[in-house]
Design a protein around this motif. Structure first.
Motif, mmCIF file in Angstrom:
data_model
loop_
_atom_site.group_PDB
_atom_site.id
_atom_site.type_symbol
_atom_site.label_atom_id
_atom_site.label_comp_id
_atom_site.label_asym_id
_atom_site.label_seq_id
_atom_site.Cartn_x
_atom_site.Cartn_y
_atom_site.Cartn_z
ATOM 1 N N MET A 1 -5.164 95.933 86.770
ATOM 2 C CA MET A 1 -4.046 95.207 86.233
ATOM 3 C C MET A 1 -4.402 94.786 84.808
ATOM 4 S SD MET A 1 -2.038 92.205 88.229
ATOM 5 C CE MET A 1 -1.754 92.775 89.877
ATOM 6 N N HIS A 2 -3.434 94.772 83.964
ATOM 7 C CA HIS A 2 -3.666 94.405 82.560
ATOM 8 C C HIS A 2 -3.956 92.913 82.448
ATOM 9 C CE1 HIS A 2 -2.863 93.990 78.262
ATOM 10 N NE2 HIS A 2 -3.185 95.287 78.214
ATOM 11 N N ARG A 3 -4.881 92.569 81.535
ATOM 12 C CA ARG A 3 -5.288 91.165 81.356
ATOM 13 C C ARG A 3 -4.110 90.267 80.974
ATOM 14 N NH1 ARG A 3 -10.337 89.200 80.488
ATOM 15 N NH2 ARG A 3 -12.044 90.643 80.783
ATOM 16 N N LEU A 4 -3.216 90.769 80.154
ATOM 17 C CA LEU A 4 -2.071 89.967 79.723
ATOM 18 C C LEU A 4 -1.147 89.654 80.900
ATOM 19 C CD1 LEU A 4 -0.727 88.674 77.287
ATOM 20 C CD2 LEU A 4 0.502 90.805 76.927
ATOM 21 N N PHE A 5 -0.978 90.627 81.769
ATOM 22 C CA PHE A 5 -0.137 90.438 82.951
ATOM 23 C C PHE A 5 -0.763 89.397 83.886
ATOM 24 C CE2 PHE A 5 1.533 91.931 87.131
ATOM 25 C CZ PHE A 5 2.855 91.613 86.885
ATOM 26 N N ILE A 6 -2.083 89.473 84.070
ATOM 27 C CA ILE A 6 -2.774 88.492 84.917
ATOM 28 C C ILE A 6 -2.664 87.096 84.314
ATOM 29 C CG2 ILE A 6 -5.052 87.777 85.745
ATOM 30 C CD1 ILE A 6 -5.696 90.738 86.144
ATOM 31 N N ALA A 7 -2.808 87.003 82.995
ATOM 32 C CA ALA A 7 -2.689 85.698 82.330
ATOM 33 C C ALA A 7 -1.279 85.137 82.482
ATOM 34 C CB ALA A 7 -3.051 85.823 80.852
ATOM 35 N N ALA A 8 -0.260 85.995 82.397
ATOM 36 C CA ALA A 8 1.120 85.533 82.567
ATOM 37 C C ALA A 8 1.355 85.052 84.000
ATOM 38 C CB ALA A 8 2.092 86.652 82.210
ATOM 39 N N LEU A 9 0.812 85.774 84.959
ATOM 40 C CA LEU A 9 0.955 85.348 86.355
ATOM 41 C C LEU A 9 0.237 84.025 86.604
ATOM 42 C CD1 LEU A 9 0.542 88.718 88.266
ATOM 43 C CD2 LEU A 9 2.597 87.324 88.113
ATOM 44 N N GLN A 10 -0.953 83.874 86.037
ATOM 45 C CA GLN A 10 -1.680 82.621 86.209
ATOM 46 C C GLN A 10 -0.966 81.459 85.529
ATOM 47 O OE1 GLN A 10 -5.636 83.759 84.929
ATOM 48 N NE2 GLN A 10 -6.302 84.013 87.052
ATOM 49 N N ALA A 11 -0.326 81.713 84.401
ATOM 50 C CA ALA A 11 0.464 80.658 83.741
ATOM 51 C C ALA A 11 1.648 80.253 84.616
ATOM 52 C CB ALA A 11 0.939 81.134 82.375
ATOM 53 N N GLY A 12 2.296 81.231 85.237
ATOM 54 C CA GLY A 12 3.403 80.921 86.148
ATOM 55 C C GLY A 12 2.936 80.131 87.361
ATOM 56 N N ILE A 13 1.762 80.482 87.890
ATOM 57 C CA ILE A 13 1.212 79.748 89.030
ATOM 58 C C ILE A 13 0.874 78.322 88.629
ATOM 59 C CG2 ILE A 13 -0.792 79.601 90.570
ATOM 60 C CD1 ILE A 13 -0.714 82.679 90.692
ATOM 61 N N ALA A 14 0.271 78.154 87.456
ATOM 62 C CA ALA A 14 -0.061 76.805 86.978
ATOM 63 C C ALA A 14 1.205 75.968 86.815
ATOM 64 C CB ALA A 14 -0.823 76.880 85.660
ATOM 65 N N ALA A 15 2.259 76.570 86.278
ATOM 66 C CA ALA A 15 3.523 75.848 86.122
ATOM 67 C C ALA A 15 4.101 75.465 87.487
ATOM 68 C CB ALA A 15 4.518 76.692 85.335
#
Length: 156
Positions: A1-15
């Motif tokens: 999985m692309h790092r940017l996609f993982i970071a976006a998913l983690q940001a959504g989870i944090a929110a």
């Protein structure tokens, strides 16, 4: 999985976790308080239902934290390890921990005959919900011998 996609998913989870925390601390208690102000007979049910709602949100937050950890493992290509399956079990456990809490609140409500506060002197009658759950709708004890066997008219 692309790092940017993982970071976006983690940001959504944090929110989502922060939104759940806001719900636990502000929204759920305020809503319960407003309902009790509008409908005073519901006051005995406020604390149990707030507790059940907060426990439900905690279960979702635990599952989100486990997904966060799994995303970190995907980033390190360690998704099919024993550690990863422990996080999957955590998600499953948080899912299975929620219904018992909700079930206890629903059983308490059903024992009391809906959302009405208990009346004085009726506690012994409602202590066990087994009697109310044991009632069943029963049909006739035997069929009438004159009842037709078919509702379809005979063909000629």
């Amino acid at each position: 999985m692309h790092r940017l996609f993982i970071a976006a998913l983690q940001a959504g989870i944090a929110a989502a976790i922060l939104l759940g925390l806001f719900g636990q601390l502000v929204v759920i208690p305020t809503t319960a308080s407003d309902e009790v102000d509008r409908f005073p007979p519901y006051a005995p049910f406020a604390a149990p239902y707030v507790t059940v709602a907060v426990v439900g949100v905690v279960c979702v937050q635990v599952a989100l934290a486990a997904v966060w950890m799994l995303l970190g493992m995907v980033e390190r290509d360690a998704i099919f390890t024993r550690r990863a399956f422990r996080w999957v079990d955590t998600i499953s456990g948080s899912r299975h921990a929620q219904p018992p809490a909700e079930g206890h609140a629903a059983a308490d409500r059903d024992r009391r005959g809906g959302l009405t506060p208990p009346q004085p002197g009726t506690a012994s009658r409602f202590r066990s919900g087994a009697a109310s759950r044991a009632r069943r709708v029963r049909g006739p004890k035997r069929l009438s011998t004159t009842a037709p066997t078919s509702q379809v008219p005979a063909m000629k």
